[in-house]
Design a protein around this motif. Structure first.
Motif, PDB file in Angstrom:
ATOM      1  N   SER A   1      23.361  92.944 -19.066  1.00 37.62           N
ATOM      2  CA  SER A   1      23.301  92.510 -17.815  1.00 37.62           C
ATOM      3  C   SER A   1      23.261  93.355 -16.734  1.00 37.62           C
ATOM      4  CB  SER A   1      24.866  91.670 -17.728  1.00 37.62           C
ATOM      5  OG  SER A   1      24.978  90.711 -18.350  1.00 37.62           O
ATOM      6  N   PRO A   2      22.255  93.152 -15.705  1.00 27.81           N
ATOM      7  CA  PRO A   2      22.011  93.980 -14.865  1.00 27.81           C
ATOM      8  C   PRO A   2      23.120  94.262 -13.745  1.00 27.81           C
ATOM      9  CG  PRO A   2      20.803  92.065 -14.069  1.00 27.81           C
ATOM     10  CD  PRO A   2      21.372  91.825 -15.465  1.00 27.81           C
ATOM     11  N   TYR A   3      23.191  95.321 -13.269  1.00 22.33           N
ATOM     12  CA  TYR A   3      24.098  95.544 -12.385  1.00 22.33           C
ATOM     13  C   TYR A   3      24.668  94.595 -11.055  1.00 22.33           C
ATOM     14  CZ  TYR A   3      27.464  98.454  -9.649  1.00 22.33           C
ATOM     15  OH  TYR A   3      28.717  98.951  -8.951  1.00 22.33           O
ATOM     16  N   GLU A   4      23.567  94.085 -10.673  1.00 22.24           N
ATOM     17  CA  GLU A   4      23.705  93.066  -9.473  1.00 22.24           C
ATOM     18  C   GLU A   4      24.486  91.855 -10.222  1.00 22.24           C
ATOM     19  OE1 GLU A   4      19.466  92.011 -11.171  1.00 22.24           O
ATOM     20  OE2 GLU A   4      20.510  93.740 -10.617  1.00 22.24           O
ATOM     21  N   GLN A   5      24.420  91.518 -11.486  1.00 20.56           N
ATOM     22  CA  GLN A   5      25.181  90.698 -12.108  1.00 20.56           C
ATOM     23  C   GLN A   5      26.683  91.060 -12.601  1.00 20.56           C
ATOM     24  OE1 GLN A   5      23.611  88.963 -15.807  1.00 20.56           O
ATOM     25  NE2 GLN A   5      24.565  87.106 -15.546  1.00 20.56           N
ATOM     26  N   VAL A   6      26.872  92.010 -12.947  1.00 25.39           N
ATOM     27  CA  VAL A   6      28.124  92.820 -13.281  1.00 25.39           C
ATOM     28  C   VAL A   6      28.936  92.890 -12.056  1.00 25.39           C
ATOM     29  CG1 VAL A   6      29.227  94.837 -14.529  1.00 25.39           C
ATOM     30  CG2 VAL A   6      27.184  94.078 -15.315  1.00 25.39           C
ATOM     31  N   SER A   7      28.307  93.348 -11.078  1.00 25.56           N
ATOM     32  CA  SER A   7      28.842  93.521  -9.608  1.00 25.56           C
ATOM     33  C   SER A   7      29.349  92.123  -8.981  1.00 25.56           C
ATOM     34  CB  SER A   7      28.284  94.620  -8.657  1.00 25.56           C
ATOM     35  OG  SER A   7      27.012  93.828  -8.503  1.00 25.56           O
ATOM     36  N   GLY A   8      29.005  91.268  -9.453  1.00 18.47           N
ATOM     37  CA  GLY A   8      29.381  89.953  -8.989  1.00 18.47           C
ATOM     38  C   GLY A   8      28.332  89.772  -7.581  1.00 18.47           C
ATOM     39  N   ASN A   9      27.259  90.345  -7.299  1.00 13.30           N
ATOM     40  CA  ASN A   9      26.270  90.138  -5.948  1.00 13.30           C
ATOM     41  C   ASN A   9      25.469  89.015  -6.473  1.00 13.30           C
ATOM     42  OD1 ASN A   9      24.978  90.596  -3.807  1.00 13.30           O
ATOM     43  ND2 ASN A   9      24.851  92.778  -3.944  1.00 13.30           N
ATOM     44  N   THR A  10      25.986  87.942  -6.217  1.00 11.59           N
ATOM     45  CA  THR A  10      25.257  86.902  -6.443  1.00 11.59           C
ATOM     46  C   THR A  10      23.894  86.671  -5.373  1.00 11.59           C
ATOM     47  OG1 THR A  10      26.657  85.522  -4.917  1.00 11.59           O
ATOM     48  CG2 THR A  10      26.911  85.517  -7.399  1.00 11.59           C
ATOM     49  N   ASP A  11      23.997  87.433  -4.216  1.00 10.31           N
ATOM     50  CA  ASP A  11      22.819  87.290  -3.206  1.00 10.31           C
ATOM     51  C   ASP A  11      21.658  88.017  -3.939  1.00 10.31           C
ATOM     52  OD1 ASP A  11      24.283  85.764  -1.724  1.00 10.31           O
ATOM     53  OD2 ASP A  11      25.050  87.263  -0.528  1.00 10.31           O
ATOM     54  N   ARG A  12      21.895  89.026  -4.816  1.00 15.58           N
ATOM     55  CA  ARG A  12      20.793  89.958  -5.103  1.00 15.58           C
ATOM     56  C   ARG A  12      20.295  89.546  -6.611  1.00 15.58           C
ATOM     57  NH1 ARG A  12      21.940  95.989  -5.731  1.00 15.58           N
ATOM     58  NH2 ARG A  12      19.614  95.868  -5.496  1.00 15.58           N
ATOM     59  N   GLN A  13      20.862  88.280  -6.942  1.00 16.56           N
ATOM     60  CA  GLN A  13      20.309  87.685  -8.525  1.00 16.56           C
ATOM     61  C   GLN A  13      19.129  86.866  -8.163  1.00 16.56           C
ATOM     62  OE1 GLN A  13      23.607  86.304 -10.853  1.00 16.56           O
ATOM     63  NE2 GLN A  13      24.861  87.830 -10.129  1.00 16.56           N
ATOM     64  N   GLY A  14      18.252  86.854  -9.224  1.00 21.68           N
ATOM     65  CA  GLY A  14      17.056  86.157  -9.090  1.00 21.68           C
ATOM     66  C   GLY A  14      16.424  86.014 -10.496  1.00 21.68           C
ATOM     67  N   PRO A  15      15.229  85.685 -10.360  1.00 20.26           N
ATOM     68  CA  PRO A  15      14.543  85.836 -11.852  1.00 20.26           C
ATOM     69  C   PRO A  15      14.244  87.131 -12.343  1.00 20.26           C
ATOM     70  CG  PRO A  15      13.331  84.668 -10.125  1.00 20.26           C
ATOM     71  CD  PRO A  15      14.426  85.039  -9.404  1.00 20.26           C
ATOM     72  N   TRP A  16      14.553  88.228 -11.547  1.00 20.63           N
ATOM     73  CA  TRP A  16      14.527  89.538 -12.035  1.00 20.63           C
ATOM     74  C   TRP A  16      15.818  90.206 -12.847  1.00 20.63           C
ATOM     75  CZ3 TRP A  16      13.917  87.839  -7.184  1.00 20.63           C
ATOM     76  CH2 TRP A  16      15.093  87.794  -6.261  1.00 20.63           C
ATOM     77  N   THR A  17      16.782  89.022 -12.429  1.00 17.35           N
ATOM     78  CA  THR A  17      17.930  89.076 -13.332  1.00 17.35           C
ATOM     79  C   THR A  17      17.792  88.892 -14.663  1.00 17.35           C
ATOM     80  OG1 THR A  17      19.216  88.929 -11.201  1.00 17.35           O
ATOM     81  CG2 THR A  17      20.533  88.899 -13.317  1.00 17.35           C
ATOM     82  N   ASP A  18      16.875  87.706 -14.930  1.00 21.70           N
ATOM     83  CA  ASP A  18      16.798  87.497 -16.367  1.00 21.70           C
ATOM     84  C   ASP A  18      15.690  88.670 -16.877  1.00 21.70           C
ATOM     85  OD1 ASP A  18      18.356  85.232 -16.258  1.00 21.70           O
ATOM     86  OD2 ASP A  18      16.680  83.889 -15.293  1.00 21.70           O
ATOM     87  N   VAL A  19      14.970  89.121 -16.305  1.00 27.08           N
ATOM     88  CA  VAL A  19      13.994  90.143 -16.710  1.00 27.08           C
ATOM     89  C   VAL A  19      14.761  91.179 -17.377  1.00 27.08           C
ATOM     90  CG1 VAL A  19      12.387  91.669 -16.060  1.00 27.08           C
ATOM     91  CG2 VAL A  19      12.099  89.219 -15.361  1.00 27.08           C
ATOM     92  N   TYR A  20      15.984  91.723 -16.622  1.00 25.86           N
ATOM     93  CA  TYR A  20      16.554  92.641 -17.364  1.00 25.86           C
ATOM     94  C   TYR A  20      17.189  92.236 -18.583  1.00 25.86           C
ATOM     95  CZ  TYR A  20      20.327  96.459 -17.511  1.00 25.86           C
ATOM     96  OH  TYR A  20      20.957  97.596 -17.732  1.00 25.86           O
ATOM     97  N   SER A  21      17.857  91.183 -18.726  1.00 27.87           N
ATOM     98  CA  SER A  21      18.547  90.745 -19.749  1.00 27.87           C
ATOM     99  C   SER A  21      17.493  90.351 -21.053  1.00 27.87           C
ATOM    100  CB  SER A  21      19.181  89.200 -19.724  1.00 27.87           C
ATOM    101  OG  SER A  21      20.217  89.278 -18.723  1.00 27.87           O
TER     102      SER A  21
END
Length: 170
Positions: free
Chosen positions: A45-65
């Motif tokens: 899981s990328p940092y924007e997901q781990v930190s709970g920052n839902t505003d920075r999450q998007g398709p690029w979050t799945d790319v990290y995973s």
């Protein structure tokens, strides 16, 4: 990798990987992202997901995973937690540095896909797939390259136990 099941095709000997979910995607789709406890897999899981920052999450979050999952498939090593990368400067070791021989262009894509900066990653799974396909279709391996180590034989995974599922209703 806990979300990938190997399923045998009917009347065939081959197994097909089936991706069940990226872990927290069902939480985001359900609308609980602001009030529900965070759900993620350490190392995938990328940092924007781990930190709970839902505003920075998007398709690029799945790319990290996805890149972290591919990294594990190549190396059989779970990438370091993104929080350790951000907070402690921990590094992800490149597969070629561990003795795995993969095309440098593909390795670069995987490593960029696990960047802590979302804008440095491919911005969608489609873009990631296109970049990997393009890199694989280019002949860049020198003829004297060392072949990749042979992974252990795959065995079918058991069907998930329904009692292990996460419940959102009391």
């Amino acid at each position: 990798p806990n979300n990938i099941f190997l399923v045998q095709r009917e009347s065939q000997e081959e197994y097909v990987p089936i991706l069940i979910d990226f872990g927290a995607a069902h939480v985001a789709r359900s609308g609980f992202t602001k009030t529900f406890p965070r759900a993620y897999n350490v190392g995938y899981s990328p940092y924007e997901q781990v930190s709970g920052n839902t505003d920075r999450q998007g398709p690029w979050t799945d790319v990290y995973s996805m890149c972290a999952t591919l990294y594990y498939a190549v190396t059989h090593v779970i990438p370091p937690a993104s929080s350790l990368i951000v907070l402690n400067g921990e590094k992800i070791i490149r597969p070629n540095e561990m003795g795995f021989s993969i095309k440098p262009e593909v390795e670069d894509i995987l490593m960029r896909g696990m960047s802590v900066a979302p804008k440095e990653r491919p911005q969608s799974i489609s873009e990631l797939w296109h970049e990997i396909q393009h890199a694989l279709n280019r002949d860049s391996n020198p003829p004297d390259s060392v072949p990749a180590p042979v992974p252990p034989a795959l065995t079918p995974l058991p069907h998930p136990d329904p009692s292990d599922t996460l419940s959102f209703v009391n």
